[in-house]
Design a protein around this motif. Structure first.
Motif, mmCIF file in Angstrom:
data_model
loop_
_atom_site.group_PDB
_atom_site.id
_atom_site.type_symbol
_atom_site.label_atom_id
_atom_site.label_comp_id
_atom_site.label_asym_id
_atom_site.label_seq_id
_atom_site.Cartn_x
_atom_site.Cartn_y
_atom_site.Cartn_z
ATOM 1 N N GLN A 181 0.838 -1.194 0.000
ATOM 2 C CA GLN A 181 0.000 0.000 0.000
ATOM 3 C C GLN A 181 0.877 1.250 0.000
ATOM 4 O OE1 GLN A 181 -2.573 1.551 3.240
ATOM 5 N NE2 GLN A 181 -4.044 0.072 2.482
ATOM 6 N N LYS A 214 0.413 5.813 0.517
ATOM 7 C CA LYS A 214 -0.530 6.906 0.744
ATOM 8 C C LYS A 214 -0.303 7.950 -0.342
ATOM 9 C CE LYS A 214 -0.769 8.286 4.923
ATOM 10 N NZ LYS A 214 0.116 8.188 6.046
ATOM 11 N N VAL A 227 10.715 1.930 -1.209
ATOM 12 C CA VAL A 227 10.705 0.802 -0.280
ATOM 13 C C VAL A 227 9.765 -0.287 -0.802
ATOM 14 C CG1 VAL A 227 10.142 0.059 2.046
ATOM 15 C CG2 VAL A 227 11.220 2.267 1.695
ATOM 16 N N LYS A 229 10.837 -4.041 -2.361
ATOM 17 C CA LYS A 229 10.285 -5.263 -1.783
ATOM 18 C C LYS A 229 9.676 -6.151 -2.889
ATOM 19 C CE LYS A 229 7.670 -6.088 2.422
ATOM 20 N NZ LYS A 229 6.747 -5.471 3.388
ATOM 21 N N VAL A 283 16.483 -0.189 1.268
ATOM 22 C CA VAL A 283 15.478 0.595 1.975
ATOM 23 C C VAL A 283 16.153 1.652 2.850
ATOM 24 C CG1 VAL A 283 13.808 0.406 3.843
ATOM 25 C CG2 VAL A 283 13.704 -1.164 1.916
ATOM 26 N N SER A 287 17.281 4.518 0.705
ATOM 27 C CA SER A 287 16.158 5.394 0.354
ATOM 28 C C SER A 287 15.779 6.280 1.531
ATOM 29 C CB SER A 287 14.937 4.565 -0.040
ATOM 30 O OG SER A 287 15.253 3.651 -1.026
ATOM 31 N N ILE A 304 15.552 10.589 1.699
ATOM 32 C CA ILE A 304 14.388 11.391 2.069
ATOM 33 C C ILE A 304 14.642 12.079 3.408
ATOM 34 C CG2 ILE A 304 13.101 9.490 3.181
ATOM 35 C CD1 ILE A 304 11.339 11.743 0.849
ATOM 36 N N PRO A 353 2.623 17.823 3.740
ATOM 37 C CA PRO A 353 3.245 16.610 4.294
ATOM 38 C C PRO A 353 4.732 16.807 4.583
ATOM 39 C CG PRO A 353 1.962 16.082 2.334
ATOM 40 C CD PRO A 353 1.947 17.556 2.468
ATOM 41 N N PHE A 354 5.415 17.528 3.702
ATOM 42 C CA PHE A 354 6.837 17.788 3.935
ATOM 43 C C PHE A 354 7.029 18.643 5.186
ATOM 44 C CE2 PHE A 354 7.771 16.784 -0.599
ATOM 45 C CZ PHE A 354 8.690 15.795 -0.320
ATOM 46 N N SER A 377 11.105 4.490 6.594
ATOM 47 C CA SER A 377 11.339 3.457 5.595
ATOM 48 C C SER A 377 11.228 2.078 6.214
ATOM 49 C CB SER A 377 12.722 3.620 4.975
ATOM 50 O OG SER A 377 12.757 4.801 4.234
ATOM 51 N N ILE A 398 7.632 1.170 6.846
ATOM 52 C CA ILE A 398 6.905 0.685 5.667
ATOM 53 C C ILE A 398 7.161 -0.809 5.508
ATOM 54 C CG2 ILE A 398 6.673 0.823 3.164
ATOM 55 C CD1 ILE A 398 7.409 3.717 3.313
ATOM 56 N N LEU A 399 8.422 -1.201 5.722
ATOM 57 C CA LEU A 399 8.766 -2.615 5.612
ATOM 58 C C LEU A 399 8.016 -3.438 6.642
ATOM 59 C CD1 LEU A 399 12.561 -3.253 5.163
ATOM 60 C CD2 LEU A 399 10.665 -3.662 3.610
ATOM 61 N N ALA A 435 2.646 0.858 4.385
ATOM 62 C CA ALA A 435 2.632 2.312 4.256
ATOM 63 C C ALA A 435 1.507 2.956 5.046
ATOM 64 C CB ALA A 435 2.522 2.698 2.784
ATOM 65 N N GLY A 436 0.407 2.233 5.233
ATOM 66 C CA GLY A 436 -0.730 2.811 5.942
ATOM 67 C C GLY A 436 -0.332 3.223 7.348
ATOM 68 N N LYS A 454 2.825 3.761 8.266
ATOM 69 C CA LYS A 454 4.171 4.321 8.242
ATOM 70 C C LYS A 454 4.340 5.447 9.239
ATOM 71 C CE LYS A 454 5.012 7.572 5.248
ATOM 72 N NZ LYS A 454 5.207 8.261 3.961
ATOM 73 N N THR A 455 3.442 6.433 9.143
ATOM 74 C CA THR A 455 3.585 7.607 9.992
ATOM 75 C C THR A 455 3.296 7.266 11.443
ATOM 76 O OG1 THR A 455 2.702 8.727 8.077
ATOM 77 C CG2 THR A 455 3.055 10.054 10.015
#
Lengths: 379, 292
Positions: A198, A200, A208, A212, B10, B13, B17, B225-226, B257, B260-261, B265-266, B268-269
């Motif tokens: 997923q 956002k 990432v 994967k 990962v 990355s 960011i 978001p940034f 990152s 997320i792994l 991602a949902g 993530k924050t």
């Protein structure tokens, strides 16, 4: 009298003056609840413009059953709560007789009960509400969610050696729906989904998720979801030096130019017929799109026609329902919608029935790519 | 899944960011130090950096480097204008701090809307600065853009350190950060320092925006978001500590990152914030300790 009541009184007086001449030449009032601002803005503005264009075309040939169509638009700001407010406003103070509303599905769901009680049907851009009593009054121009996925799997099966794919989707209901279809049907196409990730809509980095998928052996990314994230995905695939195809869902063409520049021939997108007009064979579909695309291009130039063409279909279907049912009454229009068969729209052929309220039953989509700035249909 | 070779990928990355979050975080700190204001228009600077460069590139056909420099200059100028038009009048009238913070939030919305009207709502992007396939280091792809991001960020941080340590203006700004009244009594023009702070943090924001845009997209609404991530970075670093903010940004990027792994991602924050919250429980004043 406080200032506020004064304003209210003035507005009331003003609206009754405006409403007065309506009796002189009665119109057929079509309401649109659309997310003119907020996340659905691009799509819903186009939908509205398509509906209005259709109204102009119908009015130019004398209206429907002798009445001119009057389109009433309210901005639901892409929010369900706001949608309920604007639906109620259009029902009670504008006297909307039917709704041809935009793509904010949650907003249309939220207002569905209201319309059932008022016995006013709606023809939607979005997916349909689930409750049977609400479903009875709701119809959609949207092709089933599976079609977008199946078209891509079909291409991978027929034209590539890729048998392992990753699914990258956003958290919207429509994207989730497509994701579950993909899980269900992939095997039928001999394709294995090795990763489901997923993201956002405002994520700044998708590498990432893509890393994967790649390490799980995916040779292609099926991306499901709207917006600039397609561009981010493309950029990330390139940055990772990943040898993967990117196949995206239906989207505004304006997004695809820059994506194609990044990924070149590794990028494919699901397109609706109006988006690939030049590459279409002659036939009833192309003829119908021509009727729409002429005035659309005259007014909006190269703007993406996809959502607008479905808005056009939405109103044309409504006009047809009024004419076949020979009535402007909500209940009669509802019944007449269910009787529409073999209606050639700009997005495909619509076949409604009491069981089927999502009229497009044959996959109208094509898979396309961009070669030297020109759209080419590959499947 | 037996293959975990993507984990170093990962992390790489996340580092990229993270640098960007760090630069934005520094922007927050610089203004906060000079004025005590949290500038919520910081996100608008980031967005404008990318959008203006894209505009200059596309519409006026400027090469990338001049376009980027011009964009940074314009955004820095805009920072000063923001200070003059929005913050200064309130400041002079001794408005409360939260009024000024709210005013910057309003400015953010105005800038975003104006950009929407002028630039349209379609996502845009910038070309990679060096358009070559990524370098493969034992299975980890390192893109040239990542090198640009990390390199430029480190350079900016070093330059900023030198500025604060070696120049009179820099020293004066630090004096303001320590104690504004005392600095004013020493003859330091505090309000001019405030303008300078806005210029610097606007420029940093724009730079962050320009560096990150080639790896993703930019549009009128990417700023917020940034800004949130940059704000978190600044807090983690110990609010008001520019270099802490940079470290905070790197940490946030890495944790996000990995989140997320681990969680998708949902979450993530949520995951990233939980980790950072835990961290703040242990070390409430942030990585480098509070500024004041």
């Amino acid at each position: 009298m406080t200032f506020r009541t004064f304003i209210a009184a003035t507005l009331l007086a003003g609206s009754s003056i405006l409403a007065a001449p309506a009796g002189a030449q009665e119109t057929y009032k079509v309401g649109i609840s659309a997310g003119l601002t907020g996340y659905a803005a691009t799509v819903d503005r186009a939908w509205r413009d398509g509906v209005e264009l259709a109204a102009e075309a119908i009015n130019a040939r004398g209206g429907v059953m002798g009445r001119k169509i009057q389109v009433i638009v309210e901005d639901n700001r892409s929010e369900p709560q706001e949608a309920v407010t604007v639906y109620r406003k259009m029902l009670s103070s504008d006297g909307a007789q039917v709704f041809v509303s935009g793509c904010v599905s949650a907003g249309n769901f939220a207002a569905a009960g209201l319309l059932v009680r008022a016995k006013v049907p709606m023809m939607l851009c979005s997916i349909l509400p689930q409750q049977p009593d609400q479903l009875k009054w709701a119809f959609s121009t949207l092709p089933p969610a599976g079609f977008e996925v199946e078209k891509r799997l079909e291409y991978l099966r027929d034209k590539t050696q890729i048998r392992k794919v990753g699914v990258l989707h956003d958290p919207t209901p429509y994207a989730n729906l497509q994701k579950s279809v993909a899980e269900k049907v992939a095997a039928k196409y001999g394709i294995e989904i090795v990763a489901i990730e997923q993201y956002k809509q405002d994520d700044a980095d998708l590498s990432v998720q893509i890393s994967k998928m790649r390490s799980a052996g995916a040779g292609a990314v099926l991306k499901i979801g709207l917006g600039g994230s397609t561009l981010t995905a493309a950029k990330n695939i390139k940055q990772l030096g990943a040898d993967m195809l990117l196949l995206t869902s239906l989207e505004d063409l304006a997004v695809f130019g820059p994506v194609a520049e990044v990924l070149g021939d590794k990028f494919f997108f699901v397109a609706s017929p109006s988006q690939v007009y030049d590459a279409l064979p002659e036939g009833p579909l192309k003829a119908e799109i021509t009727k729409f695309l002429g005035p659309w291009k005259a007014k909006y130039g190269d703007r993406d026609p996809n959502w607008a063409s479905r808005g056009w279909d939405g109103l044309m279907l409504t006009a047809t329902a009024v004419e076949t049912g020979k009535s402007f009454e909500g209940a009669a229009v509802r019944d007449a919608y269910e009787g529409i068969k073999g209606f050639q729209g700009t997005t495909g052929v619509y076949n409604f029935s009491p069981e089927v309220h999502q009229g497009i039953t044959e996959n109208p989509f094509v898979l396309a790519t961009i070669v030297n700035g020109k759209i080419k249909v590959v499947q | 899944m037996a293959d975990f070779s993507y984990i170093p990928q990962v992390l790489v990355s996340g580092l990229g960011i993270g640098c960007v979050y760090g630069l934005i975080g520094i922007g927050f700190c610089v203004i906060y130090n000079a004025s005590g204001i949290v500038n919520f228009a910081q996100g608008a600077f980031v967005m404008l950096g990318g959008m203006l460069t894209q505009g200059l590139l596309q519409r006026y056909g400027l090469p990338l480097l001049p376009a980027a420099l011009v964009a940074i200059a314009i955004v820095a100028l805009l920072g000063v204008v923001l200070e003059r038009v929005v913050v200064r009048p309130l400041w002079d009238r001794k408005a409360t701090m939260f009024t000024m913070i709210l005013a910057t939030l309003a400015a953010q919305i105005v800038i975003e809307r104006v950009t929407l009207l002028v630039g349209g709502d379609q996502p845009k992007t910038l070309p990679m600065f060096t358009d070559l396939p990524p370098i493969q280091v034992s299975g980890v792809a390192v893109s040239y853009q990542l090198l640009w991001i990390v390199g430029s960020s480190l350079l900016a941080v070093a330059a900023l350190a030198a500025f604060f340590r070696l120049t009179r203006t820099g020293k004066a700004m630090r004096a303001c950060a320590i104690n504004r009244e005392a600095a004013a009594l020493q003859g330091i023009p505090v309000s001019r320092m405030l303008a300078a702070a806005f210029a610097i943090s606007a420029a940093l924001g724009a730079m962050a925006g320009i560096l990150i845009t080639p790896t993703q997209y930019t549009a009128f609404n990417v700023g917020v978001p940034f800004a949130i991530s940059g704000f978190i970075a600044a807090i983690v670093g110990g609010f008001g500590r520019p270099f802490g903010a940079f470290l905070g940004g790197l940490m946030l990027g890495l944790v996000q990152s990995l989140a997320i792994l681990g969680f998708g991602a949902g979450l993530k924050t949520v995951a990233a914030l939980s980790v950072l919250l835990l961290f703040l429980f242990i070390r409430p004043s942030g990585l480098l300790g509070a500024a004041k």
